[in-house]
Motif scaffolding. Sequence first.
Motif, PDB file in Angstrom:
ATOM      1  N   LYS A  72       7.477  -3.314  -6.406  1.00 11.28           N
ATOM      2  CA  LYS A  72       6.527  -4.233  -5.779  1.00 11.28           C
ATOM      3  C   LYS A  72       6.681  -4.218  -4.266  1.00 11.28           C
ATOM      4  O   LYS A  72       5.693  -4.267  -3.508  1.00 11.28           O
ATOM      5  CB  LYS A  72       6.753  -5.647  -6.321  1.00 11.28           C
ATOM      6  N   ALA A  73       7.945  -4.139  -3.809  1.00  6.63           N
ATOM      7  CA  ALA A  73       8.196  -4.098  -2.359  1.00  6.63           C
ATOM      8  C   ALA A  73       7.592  -2.854  -1.730  1.00  6.63           C
ATOM      9  O   ALA A  73       7.148  -2.868  -0.577  1.00  6.63           O
ATOM     10  CB  ALA A  73       9.702  -4.151  -2.100  1.00  6.63           C
ATOM     11  N   ARG A  74       7.547  -1.757  -2.495  1.00  5.73           N
ATOM     12  CA  ARG A  74       6.944  -0.533  -1.971  1.00  5.73           C
ATOM     13  C   ARG A  74       5.442  -0.724  -1.754  1.00  5.73           C
ATOM     14  O   ARG A  74       4.886  -0.228  -0.766  1.00  5.73           O
ATOM     15  CB  ARG A  74       7.215   0.626  -2.927  1.00  5.73           C
ATOM     16  N   ILE A  75       4.785  -1.444  -2.674  1.00  5.49           N
ATOM     17  CA  ILE A  75       3.360  -1.747  -2.493  1.00  5.49           C
ATOM     18  C   ILE A  75       3.176  -2.607  -1.242  1.00  5.49           C
ATOM     19  O   ILE A  75       2.271  -2.369  -0.421  1.00  5.49           O
ATOM     20  CB  ILE A  75       2.805  -2.487  -3.720  1.00  5.49           C
ATOM     21  N   ASP A  82      -2.002  -0.678  -4.763  1.00  8.82           N
ATOM     22  CA  ASP A  82      -2.340  -1.002  -6.157  1.00  8.82           C
ATOM     23  C   ASP A  82      -3.807  -1.391  -6.291  1.00  8.82           C
ATOM     24  O   ASP A  82      -4.209  -2.028  -7.261  1.00  8.82           O
ATOM     25  CB  ASP A  82      -1.439  -2.105  -6.698  1.00  8.82           C
ATOM     26  N   LEU A  83      -4.628  -0.967  -5.282  1.00 12.28           N
ATOM     27  CA  LEU A  83      -6.075  -1.192  -5.330  1.00 12.28           C
ATOM     28  C   LEU A  83      -6.791   0.146  -5.535  1.00 12.28           C
ATOM     29  O   LEU A  83      -6.308   1.203  -5.118  1.00 12.28           O
ATOM     30  CB  LEU A  83      -6.564  -1.833  -4.037  1.00 12.28           C
ATOM     31  N   PHE A  84      -7.943   0.071  -6.180  1.00 13.91           N
ATOM     32  CA  PHE A  84      -8.728   1.288  -6.410  1.00 13.91           C
ATOM     33  C   PHE A  84     -10.199   0.904  -6.567  1.00 13.91           C
ATOM     34  O   PHE A  84     -10.534  -0.250  -6.834  1.00 13.91           O
ATOM     35  CB  PHE A  84      -8.233   2.033  -7.657  1.00 13.91           C
ATOM     36  N   ILE A 181      -8.897   8.775 -20.876  1.00 19.74           N
ATOM     37  CA  ILE A 181      -7.463   8.867 -21.197  1.00 19.74           C
ATOM     38  C   ILE A 181      -7.044   7.537 -21.811  1.00 19.74           C
ATOM     39  O   ILE A 181      -7.192   6.473 -21.188  1.00 19.74           O
ATOM     40  CB  ILE A 181      -6.619   9.170 -19.949  1.00 19.74           C
ATOM     41  N   ASN A 182      -6.538   7.573 -23.029  1.00 18.14           N
ATOM     42  CA  ASN A 182      -6.199   6.339 -23.751  1.00 18.14           C
ATOM     43  C   ASN A 182      -4.838   5.821 -23.295  1.00 18.14           C
ATOM     44  O   ASN A 182      -3.833   5.939 -23.991  1.00 18.14           O
ATOM     45  CB  ASN A 182      -6.205   6.584 -25.263  1.00 18.14           C
ATOM     46  N   ASP A 183      -4.807   5.241 -22.100  1.00 17.45           N
ATOM     47  CA  ASP A 183      -3.570   4.690 -21.543  1.00 17.45           C
ATOM     48  C   ASP A 183      -3.918   3.460 -20.709  1.00 17.45           C
ATOM     49  O   ASP A 183      -4.317   3.577 -19.555  1.00 17.45           O
ATOM     50  CB  ASP A 183      -2.867   5.742 -20.689  1.00 17.45           C
ATOM     51  N   HIS A 184      -3.737   2.271 -21.302  1.00 16.07           N
ATOM     52  CA  HIS A 184      -4.112   1.063 -20.560  1.00 16.07           C
ATOM     53  C   HIS A 184      -3.075   0.712 -19.490  1.00 16.07           C
ATOM     54  O   HIS A 184      -3.290  -0.205 -18.701  1.00 16.07           O
ATOM     55  CB  HIS A 184      -4.298  -0.122 -21.521  1.00 16.07           C
ATOM     56  N   LYS A 185      -1.964   1.455 -19.443  1.00 19.04           N
ATOM     57  CA  LYS A 185      -0.927   1.176 -18.442  1.00 19.04           C
ATOM     58  C   LYS A 185      -1.019   2.155 -17.273  1.00 19.04           C
ATOM     59  O   LYS A 185      -0.019   2.386 -16.578  1.00 19.04           O
ATOM     60  CB  LYS A 185       0.465   1.253 -19.074  1.00 19.04           C
ATOM     61  N   PHE A 186      -2.187   2.745 -17.054  1.00 17.88           N
ATOM     62  CA  PHE A 186      -2.312   3.697 -15.965  1.00 17.88           C
ATOM     63  C   PHE A 186      -1.960   3.001 -14.642  1.00 17.88           C
ATOM     64  O   PHE A 186      -2.277   1.830 -14.424  1.00 17.88           O
ATOM     65  CB  PHE A 186      -3.726   4.299 -15.912  1.00 17.88           C
ATOM     66  N   GLY A 187      -1.296   3.730 -13.763  1.00 16.79           N
ATOM     67  CA  GLY A 187      -0.854   3.142 -12.493  1.00 16.79           C
ATOM     68  C   GLY A 187       0.501   2.476 -12.593  1.00 16.79           C
ATOM     69  O   GLY A 187       1.027   1.992 -11.584  1.00 16.79           O
ATOM     70  N   ARG A 399       5.216  -0.939 -10.905  1.00 20.56           N
ATOM     71  CA  ARG A 399       3.900  -0.733 -10.297  1.00 20.56           C
ATOM     72  C   ARG A 399       3.946   0.511  -9.410  1.00 20.56           C
ATOM     73  O   ARG A 399       4.256   0.445  -8.218  1.00 20.56           O
ATOM     74  CB  ARG A 399       3.528  -1.990  -9.502  1.00 20.56           C
ATOM     75  N   ASP A 400       3.623   1.671 -10.005  1.00 24.14           N
ATOM     76  CA  ASP A 400       3.663   2.932  -9.249  1.00 24.14           C
ATOM     77  C   ASP A 400       2.670   2.933  -8.098  1.00 24.14           C
ATOM     78  O   ASP A 400       2.989   3.332  -6.984  1.00 24.14           O
ATOM     79  CB  ASP A 400       3.346   4.116 -10.171  1.00 24.14           C
ATOM     80  N   GLY A 401       1.457   2.498  -8.390  1.00 18.90           N
ATOM     81  CA  GLY A 401       0.428   2.499  -7.361  1.00 18.90           C
ATOM     82  C   GLY A 401      -0.079   3.894  -7.043  1.00 18.90           C
ATOM     83  O   GLY A 401       0.166   4.855  -7.780  1.00 18.90           O
ATOM     84  N   PHE A 402      -0.782   4.005  -5.921  1.00 16.09           N
ATOM     85  CA  PHE A 402      -1.457   5.262  -5.554  1.00 16.09           C
ATOM     86  C   PHE A 402      -1.138   5.627  -4.113  1.00 16.09           C
ATOM     87  O   PHE A 402      -0.792   4.770  -3.293  1.00 16.09           O
ATOM     88  CB  PHE A 402      -2.971   5.104  -5.731  1.00 16.09           C
ATOM     89  N   ASP A 403      -1.282   6.923  -3.812  1.00 17.02           N
ATOM     90  CA  ASP A 403      -1.015   7.419  -2.454  1.00 17.02           C
ATOM     91  C   ASP A 403      -2.191   7.187  -1.518  1.00 17.02           C
ATOM     92  O   ASP A 403      -2.104   7.512  -0.331  1.00 17.02           O
ATOM     93  CB  ASP A 403      -0.701   8.926  -2.494  1.00 17.02           C
TER      94      ASP A 403
END
Length: 535
Positions: A72-75, A82-84, A181-187, A399-403
């Motif tokens: 979370k601190a990285r976000i 963590d926005l898209f 893609i059947n993955d509700h935990k994407f990101g 929370r991996d998030g995005f680049d």
Amino acid sequence: MIGTHLTADLIGRLEEDFKFKKDNVNHLIDEVILADGQKLLYDRGITALETAVLEQIEVVNKKIQKVVKAYKARIEDDCKSDLFWRVAEVDLGAGTGGMDVVTLECTRLKLNYDVFDTVIEGSGSAYRGSGGRAGVGIGSTVAFVGSTGIVTYYPVNKSYGNELIDEDYLTQTPGFEVNFINDHKFGFSTKNKFGLKIYSEPYDKDIGDTLVSEFIGICTAGFKEVIVMEDFISIGNTIGAGQLIVCDKPGVIFPGTKVVGIGTTVFNLRKFNIPGISTSTNATTVGIVSISVACGVGVSAPDDDDGNFVDFRILNDPPDVNFDDGRKRYDLSFDQDPFTPQTISIATTSTIGTGISVYIDNSGHPTSAQSWDRMMKDFPVEFGGQKEPKVGAGKALYRDGFDHAPIGFGGDRAQEGDTLTVQVNSGFGTDLSSPTYANTPITLYEELSSCSTAVNDAIADATAAADAAETELNGKNSDNLILLEASNSLRTERNQIQLGIHGMRRVLYTLNEELDRFKKLQKQLKKKNVSDVVE
């Protein structure tokens, strides 16, 4: 000829029956309280064993939670987002030169999204959405727009039903393809947490805390007094006449013995060296508990038989016992099934030691308690059969998030809830690699700077600590299994007591139903128009 005092005779008979049944009720209540008191040692043993395991589990889970905070601190450091952009609506051919108009909404990563309905409209659609518009919804999905503009559909939650879009629409609209893609935990990245899974059934429900007081005591065989070998001032105000007294040593206190009075005397406790009791004086005020039945066996301090101090316990109705019409109501419906439904839950510090059995869990299944009829587990589902609910200690979500972070027209950062309407060449809103805004090419995302060494090290350190804690817990797995096996063995003995209590409470229900019936009939017979006829 029937006697002339029929009403009085009937009322008298009912009063006798009422008294007899009420005596039975009171006796059975005493038996329930005594049985509950017998569970106390089992309760303490079970709680001690499981607390030892739960404390180790909590160490691991707390380390895992620190990893969650590091991500979370990285976000928050703004080197990940963590926005898209999410496709909210597509209007086919409604733009300049027949281009598709796509409405985007800035959305934050979640585990369970609201149920979105990505509306696709236009002349090619054979369906109508709200407001009379022609359109079809791709329900229960998140239309994620990647940094390259390619749209990927993900389910909004774990309950996704594998139905993206009506098959008729696909056949009527050639060229429409969905990248799903059947993955509700994407990101997110996930980590299974640890827990103790408790199985509970109706018969194991505790009636409440029946322990009033516990003390080291002495008594003489044949005498109706127990000396409290502790400072009586601290416990004396909790003991009262009518309460039950029991003793750990067999044969000292007969079942059903009650307190009839309390008093005090001065005693020299220093010479006894009682553990946990310190006094600087030779004269301590101690209690004298007068009891209804004389002690069968004498007790000294320490006891002559084994050199240990002997505990006495005072038991009474739990503080929240239900009273109805002056009667204590411990009763359960006679139809109450002792075994169904079975409830499965994850132990907390407040529920540790409860239930009929317990096991370590690392399945990652959701933590919500669920109930089922275990008696139906061997039946086919089509005939009412049931499968054991999937209950576990849950997952930690990193929370991996995005680049890349979403931006609007002009390059300003988009905020959650912002919308942006763009035009793209025909692609049914699945390819936004070349979007335009007001006939001007635009960029949907900006690339974020690399994370600092400090941010990356914080995640690495937290992850290493969590992994080490998990390895240590797994290394003690055999020892912990032994602890839980012992706990479940203690539970087996306690379960037998609980089954007895459950049975007595069902009998109490029947007796109280009869008492209620007698009382109602007494009132009816005392009414003048009834007594005038039944003389």
